[in-house]
Design an enzyme around this catalytic site. Structure first.
Site, mmCIF file in Angstrom:
data_model
loop_
_atom_site.group_PDB
_atom_site.id
_atom_site.type_symbol
_atom_site.label_atom_id
_atom_site.label_comp_id
_atom_site.label_asym_id
_atom_site.label_seq_id
_atom_site.Cartn_x
_atom_site.Cartn_y
_atom_site.Cartn_z
ATOM 1 N N GLY A 1 33.389 -17.614 -35.528
ATOM 2 C CA GLY A 1 33.109 -16.582 -34.540
ATOM 3 C C GLY A 1 33.779 -16.778 -33.198
ATOM 4 O O GLY A 1 33.575 -15.978 -32.285
ATOM 5 N N ASP B 1 43.692 -14.557 -38.517
ATOM 6 C CA ASP B 1 43.788 -16.006 -38.328
ATOM 7 C C ASP B 1 43.616 -16.597 -39.717
ATOM 8 O O ASP B 1 42.512 -16.905 -40.156
ATOM 9 C CB ASP B 1 42.706 -16.478 -37.358
ATOM 10 N N CYS C 1 46.467 -22.492 -37.859
ATOM 11 C CA CYS C 1 46.380 -23.779 -37.153
ATOM 12 C C CYS C 1 47.164 -24.824 -37.931
ATOM 13 O O CYS C 1 46.751 -25.983 -38.035
ATOM 14 C CB CYS C 1 44.927 -24.201 -36.945
#
Length: 475
Positions: free
Chosen positions: A127, A192, A245
């Site tokens: 979140g 993402d 990432c």
């Protein structure tokens, strides 16, 4: 001891390092502790007020250049974990790694929050980025926060609730469905993407334990599928932010290049060199941000901005969506809930939301999500306002937190010791409590905690059981 990396990984990234000395610098920074960072929740407090508040408590805050609400922090006293501070429990800040703030900053570098956009956060848990988007939107527009992992949905909702957000709907799908089920619906999409996590070594030294080239290629195939779906779900002239990432080109540059080859007339990469003053240090020749840990002393990250220039055709799908078990509030019901909120707490229902009813429950749906209720299944929409029992009402914790800054009636200020007992689930002795009782919003040091009920010399604790923290203490 120096970090140990798989030989195939070193070989893979060596091919894309900007300069030969980057590998040595990378290994050096992988051994350094990761700087702690937070993002201020501007739905609850301004950055200036937060910094002033926390500096008085021995916090040292250094601004993060790509996020005007983000700060690296050091504290004089680390006896209380960040997650157990009253400011965190009260939703004033979110613990978030600095480089992970980049994708949302890039999204709103290219689209305006003033247009009340409909945003898809395609892989939303836990979140951090959903709540960052919500803070920028300031209760306007709406967010569909999707999470494929069922075990992470609860944590996602908990963070949305803690930050006082109402304009979010939760879905639980593999994100490849959105292009087929909701074609050309969203103004902006954040993907993402699931990745191999190579950039997280400073936080998680075990991140590379199961790394392999074969696994990277499998993930890259999934990422391409998800990005393709996101582009189909995006409106023409909208923007997809693709981020990971991880550090290798297979999951980063190559995925974007393949989508450009697939749709050469419909997609355009938007360079991110002007995102913040020092962005050029991480800018690739293609216009992406490829952040190695040593560049900004952060986790590794990759961010690409893709604009959709033209519509993409897609084969229609047969959808069978169960109708929601809600009905729109009648004028009489709307007047009843509005009267209760105004009378008890001074709350005024905001625009751009629809009041819905299920049994004796009153809910607040964002208008933009309400329009989609027959198109896809939602796990949860907006927030539950209250329950009605004949002529009695009971406000929910999430509604109290959402409207806390607006509430100007029936508020009680607790001491820090009493606030700690409240978070431990205990009732609070309160001699002024009226025998007749009544709902109150509880606060301490200006932080809104939740609800209580005055009754017979005490305040009955109304904190939801799942939010109780045993042993929490404040100083």
């Amino acid at each position: 001891m120096a970090v140990s990396l798989p030989e195939p990984f070193v070989e893979l990234i060596s091919k894309s390092l900007p300069t030969p000395d980057y590998l040595e610098q990378f290994l050096e920074y992988c051994d350094k502790p990761l700087r702690r960072s937070i993002r201020i929740n501007t739905l609850k407090i301004t950055p200036d007020d937060f910094c002033q508040r926390m500096r008085s408590k021995g916090w040292h805050l250094e601004p993060i250049p790509w996020c005007d609400t983000g700060f690296w922090i050091e504290r004089d006293d680390d006896t209380i974990a960040l997650g157990n501070t009253i400011e965190h429990l009260g939703g004033l800040f979110y613990i978030q790694e600095a480089s992970s703030m980049l994708p949302v900053s890039a999204l709103f570098h290219l689209i305006s929050p003033n247009d009340a956009p409909l945003i898809l956060d395609a892989a939303a848990a836990p979140g951090s980025k959903t709540t960052q988007i919500a803070a920028i939107l300031e209760h306007q527009g709406a967010i569909v926060a999707n999470e494929f992992s069922a075990s992470r949905i609860k944590g996602l909702y908990s963070n949305i609730q803690r930050c006082g957000i109402a304009n979010v709907a939760l879905t639980h799908y593999n994100a490849d469905v959105f292009g087929r089920w909701l074609p050309e619906i969203f103004d902006g999409i954040l993907l993402d993407a699931p990745c191999s996590g190579e950039g997280t070594l400073r936080k998680d030294p075990q991140a590379m334990n199961n790394w392999s080239v074969e696994h990277v290629k499998e993930i890259a195939t999934l990422q391409l599928t998800l990005l393709d779906s996101a582009l189909h779900a995006l409106k023409p002239d909208g923007v997809v932010i693709y981020s990971t990432c991880t550090l290798n080109r297979l999951e980063n540059e190559q995925v974007v290049e393949l989508i450009q080859q697939r749709y050469p007339q419909a997609v355009e990469v938007v360079p991110l060199g002007t995102l913040f003053p020092d962005a050029q240090r991480a800018l690739t020749t293609e216009g992406y941000l490829h952040v190695w840990p040593q560049v900004y002393d952060s986790e590794g990250f990759f961010v690409a901005a893709i604009k959709k220039k033209a519509s993409l055709t897609i084969k229609p799908v047969h959808k069978k969506v169960r109708p929601l078990p809600f009905t729109k509030a009648s004028p009489k019901q709307l007047q009843q809930i509005s009267s209760y909120l105004k009378r008890q707490f001074g709350i005024v229902l905001q625009e751009h939301y629809v009041v819905m009813i299920r049994d004796n429950e009153y809910w607040l749906f964002p208008e933009a999500i309400y329009q989609l209720t027959g198109e896809i299944r939602f796990d949860r929409i907006g927030l539950k306002i209250a329950e009605q029992f004949k002529d009695q009402w009971r406000l929910t914790h999430e509604a109290a937190i959402h409207w806390a800054e607006q509430i100007n009636k029936n508020t009680i200020e607790l001491t820090l010791e009493q606030a700690a007992r409240y978070y431990q689930g205990q009732d609070i002795k309160w001699p002024d409590s009226k025998a007749g009782g009544g709902e109150v919003l509880l606060s301490a040091q200006g932080v809104h905690l939740g609800l209580g009920k005055r009754l017979n010399g005490k305040i009955k604790n109304r904190l939801p059981r799942e939010l109780v923290r045993d042993g929490v203490q404040f100083i």
